[in-house]
Design a protein around this motif. Structure first.
Motif, PDB file in Angstrom:
ATOM      1  N   ALA A 164       0.841  -1.205   0.000  1.00 18.21           N
ATOM      2  CA  ALA A 164       0.000   0.000   0.000  1.00 18.21           C
ATOM      3  C   ALA A 164       0.875   1.253   0.000  1.00 18.21           C
ATOM      4  O   ALA A 164       1.881   1.325   0.710  1.00 18.21           O
ATOM      5  CB  ALA A 164      -0.914   0.002   1.215  1.00 18.21           C
ATOM      6  N   GLY A 165       0.491   2.226  -0.780  1.00 18.58           N
ATOM      7  CA  GLY A 165       1.239   3.477  -0.870  1.00 18.58           C
ATOM      8  C   GLY A 165       2.308   3.485  -1.936  1.00 18.58           C
ATOM      9  O   GLY A 165       2.842   4.548  -2.280  1.00 18.58           O
ATOM     10  N   SER A 166       2.636   2.302  -2.490  1.00 11.86           N
ATOM     11  CA  SER A 166       3.696   2.220  -3.501  1.00 11.86           C
ATOM     12  C   SER A 166       3.303   2.886  -4.809  1.00 11.86           C
ATOM     13  O   SER A 166       4.173   3.257  -5.607  1.00 11.86           O
ATOM     14  CB  SER A 166       4.061   0.760  -3.771  1.00 11.86           C
ATOM     15  OG  SER A 166       4.563   0.129  -2.626  1.00 11.86           O
ATOM     16  N   GLU A 167       2.020   3.053  -5.040  1.00 10.57           N
ATOM     17  CA  GLU A 167       1.552   3.602  -6.306  1.00 10.57           C
ATOM     18  C   GLU A 167       1.681   5.116  -6.372  1.00 10.57           C
ATOM     19  O   GLU A 167       1.546   5.702  -7.443  1.00 10.57           O
ATOM     20  CB  GLU A 167       0.082   3.223  -6.531  1.00 10.57           C
ATOM     21  CG  GLU A 167      -0.926   3.970  -5.673  1.00 10.57           C
ATOM     22  CD  GLU A 167      -1.021   3.534  -4.216  1.00 10.57           C
ATOM     23  OE1 GLU A 167      -1.796   4.150  -3.467  1.00 10.57           O
ATOM     24  OE2 GLU A 167      -0.303   2.577  -3.832  1.00 10.57           O
ATOM     25  N   LYS A 168       1.976   5.770  -5.240  1.00 11.32           N
ATOM     26  CA  LYS A 168       1.972   7.231  -5.176  1.00 11.32           C
ATOM     27  C   LYS A 168       3.360   7.838  -5.363  1.00 11.32           C
ATOM     28  O   LYS A 168       4.352   7.322  -4.862  1.00 11.32           O
ATOM     29  CB  LYS A 168       1.444   7.706  -3.820  1.00 11.32           C
ATOM     30  CG  LYS A 168      -0.007   7.416  -3.544  1.00 11.32           C
ATOM     31  CD  LYS A 168      -0.397   7.984  -2.183  1.00 11.32           C
ATOM     32  CE  LYS A 168      -1.858   7.746  -1.869  1.00 11.32           C
ATOM     33  NZ  LYS A 168      -2.222   8.323  -0.547  1.00 11.32           N
ATOM     34  N   SER A 169       3.387   8.982  -6.048  1.00 17.15           N
ATOM     35  CA  SER A 169       4.552   9.856  -6.018  1.00 17.15           C
ATOM     36  C   SER A 169       4.156  11.102  -5.237  1.00 17.15           C
ATOM     37  O   SER A 169       3.065  11.646  -5.449  1.00 17.15           O
ATOM     38  CB  SER A 169       4.996  10.225  -7.433  1.00 17.15           C
ATOM     39  OG  SER A 169       5.463   9.076  -8.116  1.00 17.15           O
ATOM     40  N   GLN A 198       9.138  11.010  -2.841  1.00 16.72           N
ATOM     41  CA  GLN A 198       8.860   9.603  -3.112  1.00 16.72           C
ATOM     42  C   GLN A 198       8.459   9.486  -4.576  1.00 16.72           C
ATOM     43  O   GLN A 198       7.484  10.084  -5.009  1.00 16.72           O
ATOM     44  CB  GLN A 198       7.741   9.052  -2.232  1.00 16.72           C
ATOM     45  CG  GLN A 198       7.327   7.629  -2.620  1.00 16.72           C
ATOM     46  CD  GLN A 198       6.256   7.048  -1.723  1.00 16.72           C
ATOM     47  OE1 GLN A 198       6.431   6.977  -0.497  1.00 16.72           O
ATOM     48  NE2 GLN A 198       5.146   6.624  -2.304  1.00 16.72           N
ATOM     49  N   ILE A 199       9.253   8.732  -5.344  1.00 17.77           N
ATOM     50  CA  ILE A 199       8.891   8.411  -6.725  1.00 17.77           C
ATOM     51  C   ILE A 199       8.289   7.025  -6.709  1.00 17.77           C
ATOM     52  O   ILE A 199       8.978   6.039  -6.434  1.00 17.77           O
ATOM     53  CB  ILE A 199      10.104   8.470  -7.665  1.00 17.77           C
ATOM     54  CG1 ILE A 199      10.784   9.846  -7.585  1.00 17.77           C
ATOM     55  CG2 ILE A 199       9.678   8.179  -9.094  1.00 17.77           C
ATOM     56  CD1 ILE A 199      12.031   9.956  -8.429  1.00 17.77           C
ATOM     57  N   GLY A 200       6.996   6.953  -6.971  1.00 17.35           N
ATOM     58  CA  GLY A 200       6.271   5.702  -6.856  1.00 17.35           C
ATOM     59  C   GLY A 200       6.075   4.986  -8.182  1.00 17.35           C
ATOM     60  O   GLY A 200       6.586   5.397  -9.229  1.00 17.35           O
ATOM     61  N   GLU A 201       5.278   3.938  -8.106  1.00 14.81           N
ATOM     62  CA  GLU A 201       5.078   3.085  -9.276  1.00 14.81           C
ATOM     63  C   GLU A 201       4.316   3.777 -10.402  1.00 14.81           C
ATOM     64  O   GLU A 201       4.335   3.292 -11.539  1.00 14.81           O
ATOM     65  CB  GLU A 201       4.329   1.815  -8.859  1.00 14.81           C
ATOM     66  CG  GLU A 201       5.158   0.908  -7.968  1.00 14.81           C
ATOM     67  CD  GLU A 201       4.370  -0.309  -7.513  1.00 14.81           C
ATOM     68  OE1 GLU A 201       3.137  -0.199  -7.362  1.00 14.81           O
ATOM     69  OE2 GLU A 201       4.985  -1.359  -7.310  1.00 14.81           O
ATOM     70  N   GLY A 205       6.732   2.167 -12.668  1.00 14.00           N
ATOM     71  CA  GLY A 205       6.188   0.879 -13.080  1.00 14.00           C
ATOM     72  C   GLY A 205       6.320  -0.161 -11.999  1.00 14.00           C
ATOM     73  O   GLY A 205       5.386  -0.902 -11.694  1.00 14.00           O
ATOM     74  N   GLU A 206       7.471  -0.222 -11.379  1.00 15.77           N
ATOM     75  CA  GLU A 206       7.686  -1.056 -10.195  1.00 15.77           C
ATOM     76  C   GLU A 206       8.845  -0.479  -9.399  1.00 15.77           C
ATOM     77  O   GLU A 206       9.815   0.025  -9.970  1.00 15.77           O
ATOM     78  CB  GLU A 206       7.972  -2.515 -10.567  1.00 15.77           C
ATOM     79  CG  GLU A 206       9.197  -2.718 -11.422  1.00 15.77           C
ATOM     80  CD  GLU A 206       9.468  -4.185 -11.712  1.00 15.77           C
ATOM     81  OE1 GLU A 206      10.649  -4.580 -11.653  1.00 15.77           O
ATOM     82  OE2 GLU A 206       8.509  -4.916 -11.992  1.00 15.77           O
ATOM     83  N   GLY A 231      13.062   0.678  -2.738  1.00 16.55           N
ATOM     84  CA  GLY A 231      12.275  -0.474  -2.314  1.00 16.55           C
ATOM     85  C   GLY A 231      11.692  -1.162  -3.537  1.00 16.55           C
ATOM     86  O   GLY A 231      10.847  -0.585  -4.231  1.00 16.55           O
ATOM     87  N   GLN A 232      12.148  -2.368  -3.821  1.00 18.39           N
ATOM     88  CA  GLN A 232      11.681  -3.104  -5.017  1.00 18.39           C
ATOM     89  C   GLN A 232      10.324  -3.746  -4.747  1.00 18.39           C
ATOM     90  O   GLN A 232      10.185  -4.514  -3.791  1.00 18.39           O
ATOM     91  CB  GLN A 232      12.697  -4.170  -5.421  1.00 18.39           C
ATOM     92  CG  GLN A 232      12.328  -4.916  -6.690  1.00 18.39           C
ATOM     93  CD  GLN A 232      12.313  -3.988  -7.890  1.00 18.39           C
ATOM     94  OE1 GLN A 232      13.209  -3.171  -8.060  1.00 18.39           O
ATOM     95  NE2 GLN A 232      11.290  -4.123  -8.724  1.00 18.39           N
ATOM     96  N   THR A 233       9.322  -3.419  -5.547  1.00 17.02           N
ATOM     97  CA  THR A 233       7.994  -3.981  -5.345  1.00 17.02           C
ATOM     98  C   THR A 233       7.803  -5.223  -6.219  1.00 17.02           C
ATOM     99  O   THR A 233       8.644  -5.551  -7.041  1.00 17.02           O
ATOM    100  CB  THR A 233       6.917  -2.933  -5.696  1.00 17.02           C
ATOM    101  OG1 THR A 233       7.163  -2.428  -7.004  1.00 17.02           O
ATOM    102  CG2 THR A 233       6.943  -1.800  -4.708  1.00 17.02           C
TER     103      THR A 233
END
Length: 233
Positions: A164-169, A198-201, A205-206, A231-233
């Protein structure tokens, strides 16, 4: 409740022409020689960066972000960011080191520099929209679904969502790292440090790249004190 600055990507991406990415470019994507955007435009990654004469492109690093602070500071709920100038972010080969540079200049004082490569953030994307948002730790939980084999949890129970939260920049807010436990994420977020970027997905992309800085260093523009983590998703 955390007040944050969210930003989202434009639909079009651009790639270094030398990589010949045409085989997997999307319909709207172009090579970098075809881009047409203003000096100083905020962007993530790619072979194009606009630097003032006072700053050199860091050796052995890859460009990750250029932020026009006149536009970002207009949405700053904490009033910590500089009101003018540009922030530049670069990443090392490992992803765990980087550099942040600040230049308090106008866009007409910038010079466009091209560095084609196939390393971190080799493709680029403009920032499309900047806006305010609120988030809290409730957004980091999800419901246990039927059929999940999780000891101690039944269907419908609330559990921590590692992704959760990984999709956000964004700037500010809850720290994100899918390999760290709930207690660690909360402890890092509740420290006096600030999530500067934070540069997100939505851009990568991942994977999520985070840049943190202590509040005193941010106020005094000591951007050499930043810390970096991938952090690798």
């Amino acid at each position: 409740m955390y007040k944050i600055i969210r930003f989202t990507p434009a639909s079009q991406r651009y790639y270094p022409k030398s990589l010949n990415c045409s085989s997997y470019m999307k319909e709207d994507d172009i090579d970098h020689t075809s881009v047409d955007f203003a000096l100083g435009a905020s962007r993530i990654g790619g072979p194009i960066v606009d630097l003032p004469e006072s700053l050199d492109y860091p050796k052995n690093m890859f460009f990750t972000a250029q932020l026009d602070l006149k536009k970002f500071s207009a949405f700053d709920p904490l009033d910590f960011l500089p009101k003018t100038g540009f922030l530049y972010f670069f990443i090392s080969n490992s992803g765990e080191h980087g550099k942040v540079l600040y230049a308090n200049v106008e866009a007409n004082q910038l010079t466009r520099i091209i560095r084609e490569h196939d390393g971190w953030f080799y493709d680029g994307c403009l920032v499309n929209d900047i806006f305010n948002e609120k988030e809290d730790f409730r957004s980091r939980y999800r419901y246990c679904e039927a059929g999940e084999d999780l000891d101690g949890y039944d269907e419908g129970d609330m559990l921590w969502d590692d992704h959760a939260g990984s999709e956000k920049s964004k700037i500010y807010g809850i720290y994100t790292h899918c390999q760290k436990h709930e207690e660690t994420i909360k402890a890092i977020t509740q420290e006096a440090d600030v999530l500067l970027l934070q540069i997100g997905e939505d851009f990568t992309g991942e994977g999520v790249w985070s840049v943190q800085i202590d509040l005193v260093s941010l106020i005094h523009r000591r951007f050499h004190n930043c810390r970096f983590e991938w952090g690798q998703t």
